[in-house]
Design an enzyme around this catalytic site. Structure first.
Site, PDB file in Angstrom:
ATOM      1  CE  LYS A   1     -17.792   5.170 -20.612  1.00  0.00           C
ATOM      2  NZ  LYS A   1     -16.749   4.344 -20.490  1.00  0.00           N
ATOM      3  CG  ASN A   2     -15.781   0.459 -23.418  1.00  0.00           C
ATOM      4  OD1 ASN A   2     -15.562   1.620 -22.800  1.00  0.00           O
ATOM      5  ND2 ASN A   2     -16.101  -0.582 -23.180  1.00  0.00           N
TER       6      ASN A   2
ATOM      7  NE  ARG B   1      -9.329   3.982 -14.397  1.00  0.00           N
ATOM      8  CZ  ARG B   1      -8.714   3.928 -13.401  1.00  0.00           C
ATOM      9  NH1 ARG B   1      -9.009   4.410 -12.108  1.00  0.00           N
ATOM     10  NH2 ARG B   1      -7.406   3.413 -13.272  1.00  0.00           N
TER      11      ARG B   1
ATOM     12  CB  CYS C   1     -17.372   3.424 -12.995  1.00  0.00           C
ATOM     13  SG  CYS C   1     -18.456   3.922 -14.063  1.00  0.00           S
TER      14      CYS C   1
ATOM     15  CG  ASP D   1     -18.677  -2.779 -19.321  1.00  0.00           C
ATOM     16  OD1 ASP D   1     -18.543  -2.735 -17.984  1.00  0.00           O
ATOM     17  OD2 ASP D   1     -18.266  -1.816 -20.206  1.00  0.00           O
TER      18      ASP D   1
ATOM     19  CB  VAL E   1     -13.484  -8.402 -15.434  1.00  0.00           C
ATOM     20  CG1 VAL E   1     -12.541  -7.400 -16.212  1.00  0.00           C
ATOM     21  CG2 VAL E   1     -13.486  -9.635 -16.557  1.00  0.00           C
TER      22      VAL E   1
END
Length: 441
Positions: A23-24, A97, A121, A311, A333
């Site tokens: 996804k990233n 985003r 999020c 994550d 983070v």
């Protein structure tokens, strides 16, 4: 449409799931296709909401997108790129985003970009100041308007020397996507070097970009006047793999994650073993399982790559509630990443949050009064509860806790999880989870 997920917990998850492209990485690689003058093919693309959003935005800008859901192949043709209506952009991008990364490619392709107010999020401030500062350093003109930001570059984007105060993944991606066709040389210091960033570099290099990843988080880009297309298989989603690994541990289960890559998960795998989780690494993927016996507590700090990913900590905290003793997790983070623990507390977990830095990793917000250190005492039996999904990883963590708990839990807002987890409920079914999904208007 809204969804209610009713979970009857206490059943170990067991079976096989597959992960596709990260996804990233995938949405960013899709945006990169805008930089080319010919079609590109991206392989192993998951069916997730973020891909749908970027697909819609690209199509609004005249990019042809064709998708083979069976193979996961996505073909993107940017040769007819055009300006899109502001209202249309806002309608399609309000909860993501990703649009901020369209700026550089759109300026190169059509001379301007409009970025609506950004969603995403709710895990911290996540300002876009880094992005705007980067674009200004390339020579872009940033005009803040009601509902969004208009960005243009009347004289084109020029190479720049840029130093990031923090190795932001998004700002690093912004530099890469803007600099590859900018005039001159760009040098970025303080860059993020996550595997997904390096995979984006690989995509751009296939298109004809000249990019060198140097020592000490420095990336050097020599601008070129034009780029071609690419054919690229996205690296597997290490975050999804780690989430299923944590689910196996919390539920005393046994899950083989097809496609999981050892190379990009080494830090996670070390921590998983320290806790007491079992794993077997093969060429096809990684088996994660609870070997029986007690789980061990530990002290953990999140950090940028190659540190322990932020994550990863939320799903893992659920497993730590079942460890024998006291664990400490220091989040460095995102300042509000522990909001999800409130629901875990209602399910029986013992988690105390602290404003102090309970660790040694440099922290950006240790003096800003955020609850960013967690002390988890275990083992504590978990019981069912009702909860609303707060964000992507926190939501998956709530579902893990419900699966591990005795009794019935009901989750609302499940759509957020679909942003990053392909075929989420289908995979739960394949692993033997006991649940019902009700769709309501």
């Amino acid at each position: 449409m809204s969804s209610v997920l009713t979970i009857r917990g206490g059943v170990p998850l067991s079976g096989r799931v597959a992960v596709r492209g990260a996804k990233n990485l995938v949405p960013k690689a899709m945006v990169a296709a805008l930089l080319g003058n010919e079609p590109s093919t991206l392989r192993s693309v998951p069916e997730i909401k973020d891909v749908d959003i970027v697909t819609s935005l690209l199509q609004l800008h005249g990019v042809s997108v064709n998708r083979d859901t069976a193979t996961g192949d996505l073909t993107l043709d940017p040769t007819n790129a055009k300006t899109a209506a502001v209202a249309d952009i806002d309608a399609h991008a309000g909860d993501s985003r990703i649009p901020i990364l369209f700026c550089g490619p759109l300026i190169h392709a059509i001379g301007e970009a409009f970025i609506p107010d950004l969603g995403g999020c709710r895990i911290g401030d996540r300002p876009i100041d880094y992005h705007l500062d980067v674009l200004r350093q390339f020579g872009a003109v940033v005009d803040k308007r009601p509902g969004g930001i208009s960005i243009s570059a009347p004289r084109g984007l020029k190479g720049a020397r840029i130093s990031l105060p923090y190795p932001s993944v998004g700002a690093t991606e912004q530099v890469l996507l803007s600099a590859t066709r900018a005039e001159g040389v760009t040098e970025l210091k303080g860059a993020a070097i996550e595997p997904e960033v390096i995979d984006l570099v690989a995509v751009l290099q296939k298109m004809g970009a000249i990019i060198a990843v140097l020592n000490d988080r420095t990336i050097r880009i020599e601008g070129v006047p034009e780029l071609g297309g690419y054919t690229h298989r996205a690296l597997p989603d290490r975050n999804e793999a780690a989430s299923w690994a944590s689910a196996a541990l919390a539920t005393h289960g046994d899950i083989f994650v097809e496609g999981a890559s050892q190379r990009d998960m080494m830090t996670f795998l070390n921590v998983y073993r320290k806790i007491g989780g079992g794993l077997q690494i093969t060429d096809e993927g990684i088996r994660f399982y609870h070997p029986g016996g007690k789980l061990s507590p530990l002290v953990l700090e999140t950090d940028v790559h190659p540190g322990f990913m932020t994550d990863w900590q939320q799903p893992l905290i659920v497993a730590l509630t079942q460890a024998e003793g006291v664990s400490i997790v220091h989040e460095t983070v995102y300042e509000n990443r522990f909001g999800f623990t409130e629901a875990l507390g209602r399910m029986g977990a013992t988690i105390q949050l602290h404003r102090e830095c309970l660790g040694s990793v440099p922290c950006r917000f240790g003096q800003r009064n955020f609850l960013h250190s967690a002390v988890i005492s275990g083992p504590t039996p978990l019981h069912g509860a009702d909860f609303d999904i707060p964000d992507l990883r926190g939501g998956f963590s709530h579902v893990i806790a419900a699966l591990a708990a005795d009794g019935v839990s009901r989750a609302t807002g499940v759509g957020i999880i679909r942003r990053g987890y392909e075929h989420f409920t289908e995979k739960l079914s394949a692993l033997g989870a006991d649940f019902d999904l009700e769709e309501t208007k």
